[in-house]
Design an enzyme around this catalytic site. Structure first.
Site, PDB file in Angstrom:
ATOM      1  N   CYS A 186       0.675  -1.108  -0.130  1.00 41.20           N
ATOM      2  CA  CYS A 186      -0.006  -0.048  -0.152  1.00 41.20           C
ATOM      3  C   CYS A 186       0.851   1.307   0.011  1.00 41.20           C
ATOM      4  CB  CYS A 186      -1.021  -0.042   1.094  1.00 41.20           C
ATOM      5  SG  CYS A 186      -2.291   1.211   0.977  1.00 41.20           S
TER       6      CYS A 186
ATOM      7  N   HIS B 151      -3.555  -5.413   0.041  1.00 36.56           N
ATOM      8  CA  HIS B 151      -3.133  -5.957   1.362  1.00 36.56           C
ATOM      9  C   HIS B 151      -2.891  -7.460   1.391  1.00 36.56           C
ATOM     10  CE1 HIS B 151      -2.721  -2.097   3.664  1.00 36.56           C
ATOM     11  NE2 HIS B 151      -3.632  -1.761   2.890  1.00 36.56           N
TER      12      HIS B 151
ATOM     13  N   GLU C 239      -1.183  -9.439   3.366  1.00 39.36           N
ATOM     14  CA  GLU C 239      -1.264 -10.144   4.642  1.00 39.36           C
ATOM     15  C   GLU C 239      -2.537 -10.312   5.159  1.00 39.36           C
ATOM     16  OE1 GLU C 239      -1.683  -5.512   5.378  1.00 39.36           O
ATOM     17  OE2 GLU C 239      -0.749  -7.088   3.785  1.00 39.36           O
TER      18      GLU C 239
END
Length: 552
Positions: A380, A524, A526
């Site tokens: 990001c 993102h 993750e």
């Protein structure tokens, strides 16, 4: 129709209700049941999207664009069930819904009260999708006795009363402190917590007691007697070296069996715990260690980067190494030589964030990784900083910046040369319609949120990472974008745009040509990583760091 498990907490906060809920969901899955997990938060924010990470940790984002509590990340990581907008609610959202209905006249002029109107709204939320799964696990945030939590406790009491007998149970998580001076495990805080719970009409069926070690039989019997539960329903929740040991530890303590007994399910299906035994084996037997520098602005609170930390751990599982993330405040790199701070790390990760503070340090981290051949993953804002760094140092855009924190040319810069290569996103395509935003809009829920597709470039490093997939879907949370107008200039100097939105307007992925592993992503990754299914970007990043560690 689903059976409901309501998870409450007492004595102190942050005992691990979310982890216990997630581990229990995983154990029920291991016995062949389908599950869904929900979080009911008593705070008055509509959602955590506008909270500082220092206040509430990270914001977890679902595929359908909800900004939720970080516990939903635990739920997904342990069960693999994608969370939805309907899996997270707060008092703020409940009261907003009630007041919107009142303004529309839905209550036909009645006086609006906590009971029944607020509690009915909570009950309606709990019941969403109850026919879809075997078990619905609902965690109530905070601790019993919190004034803002009372409507939720009353709602689940009513909900259990409305359902047929045996369809709802209550699991209460408490603390058993060990007093070193007397050498005793004290049960009184748990007794008082259960007394408080019973005073509002809820009686726990199962006690999960956090402690440093096992619960002696004498204390177990005492808890069972004074809290009115069966001795085998007093479950020890010992401190563990890894949260991913929790499913096996809770199984050995008898949690899943106690739940099935409370529902009268007999004979109980035998669990298949092979998935978690494999994870435990990777925890116990790593074949090395890698140091990763995480350069961010919220490094004082690890929960601010909870999913980043866990995804790095998952990448370590995939590569049979222990990942040791070290948190480095990006402002430090603005004062010190990055070479002295970052030398010796096997990889550098720059996570997302908001605001100007520490951004120059992140840019310097990206530059160090690019020029020294250190594996780099920018997420990001971390991707945007990599683009700004490349624009400044590889092209003639020496004063490149972002509209987020550079609204005009910085002091000493030539205004004609100052270029915001990252701009405020005002319009984008979501599904089959166009979304429009203004800088002056409310902050909450106005970002580009949720799952969006990206098209990958053939022959790119990232296409290799995703096993040759031509198109991927990832979760976003941002309101600023890299300006595609500078693509040609950047690509001519070595920063390739290897992932784009399907309409070709929004850069999703960049990577440095000729670098061992240098990737920035606007999304993102993750948020979708799991211990038994690591995200390919984290698996690849840790693999590159593992290779680099042999050279460090």
């Amino acid at each position: 129709m689903a059976r409901f498990i309501f998870i409450t907490g007492g004595v102190v906060s942050s005992l691990g209700k979310g982890l216990a809920s997630a581990a229990l969901g995983a154990l029920l899955q291991a016995r062949g049941y389908t599950v869904r997990l929900r979080k009911l938060d008593p705070y008055l924010n509509v959602d955590p999207g506008t909270m500082s990470p220092f206040e509430h940790g990270e914001v977890f984002v679902t595929d359908d664009g909800a900004e939720t509590d970080l516990d939903l990340g635990h739920y997904e990581r342990f069960t693999g069930v994608p969370a939805r907008r309907t899996d997270s609610i707060s008092s703020g959202r409940i009261y907003t819904n009630v007041l919107e209905k009142e303004r529309r006249g839905d209550y036909l002029g009645k006086t609006i009260q906590v009971i029944p109107h607020v509690t009915n709204e909570i009950k309606d939320f709990i019941a969403i999708g109850e026919d879809e799964v075997d078990f619905m696990l609902c965690e109530i945030g905070g601790t019993v006795g919190d004034i803002e939590g009372l409507p939720f406790f009353e709602a689940i009491r009513q909900f259990a009363q409305d359902k047929p007998r045996g369809q709802c149970i209550f699991l209460h998580l408490t603390l058993l402190p060990f007093m070193k001076a007397s050498g005793e495990l004290k049960t009184k805080p748990t007794q008082h917590s259960v007394k408080e719970l019973r005073s509002i009409g809820l009686a726990p069926d199962i006690l999960v007691c956090r402690s440093e070690g096992d619960i002696p039989e004498k204390e177990r019997e005492k808890l069972a007697l004074f809290c009115n539960v069966r001795p085998d329903a007093v479950i020890a929740a010992k401190d563990l070296p890894s949260i991913y040991s929790a499913p096996l530890a809770y199984h050995e303590a008898g949690l899943d069996q106690a739940v099935l007994d409370a529902f009268g399910i007999s004979p109980a299906p035998r669990p298949d715990l092979s998935r978690w035994r494999d994870v435990q084996d990777r925890i116990d037997r790593p074949e090395g260690e890698v140091r990763i520098a995480v350069v961010g602005k919220y490094t004082q609170l690890e929960d601010a980067y909870k999913s980043i930390n866990e995804a790095l751990t998952h990448g370590g599982f995939a590569n049979r190494v222990k990942v040791r993330p070290e948190w480095i405040a990006s402002e430090r790199l603005e004062r010190e030589d990055p070479a002295q701070v970052l030398e010796g790390f096997s990889g550098i990760l720059v996570p997302g964030g908001f605001g100007e503070r520490g951004t120059e340090g992140k840019i310097r981290a990206a530059e160090f990784a690019r020029t020294h051949g250190v594996p780099y993953l920018g997420i990001c804002l971390g991707m945007q900083m990599a683009v700004i760094e490349a624009a400044r140092n590889l092209t003639d855009l020496a004063d490149a910046g972002s509209e987020e924190f550079d609204h005009e040319a910085p002091p000493g810069a030539d205004p004609r040369r100052f270029t915001p290569v990252v701009y405020h996103l005002k319009e984008w395509v979501q599904g089959n319609h166009v979304v429009e935003r203004k800088v002056t809009d409310d902050k909450g829920g106005t970002m580009r949120l949720g799952a969006y597709d990206a098209v990958l470039a053939d022959g790119s490093k990232v296409a290799e990472v995703y096993d040759g997939a031509p198109r991927i879907e990832e979760r976003h949370r941002h309101r600023y974008e890299v300006d595609v107008r500078y693509r040609d200039a950047l690509e001519a100097n070595g920063l390739r745009f290897t992932g784009m939105s399907p309409d070709g307007r929004l850069p999703e992925i960049v990577e440095a040509a000729g670098h061992p592993w240098y990737i920035g992503v606007q999304f993102h990754p993750e948020l979708k990583s799991k211990p038994f299914d690591p995200h390919p970007l984290f698996e690849g990043f840790v693999r590159a760091a593992k290779e680099n560690s042999r050279l460090v």
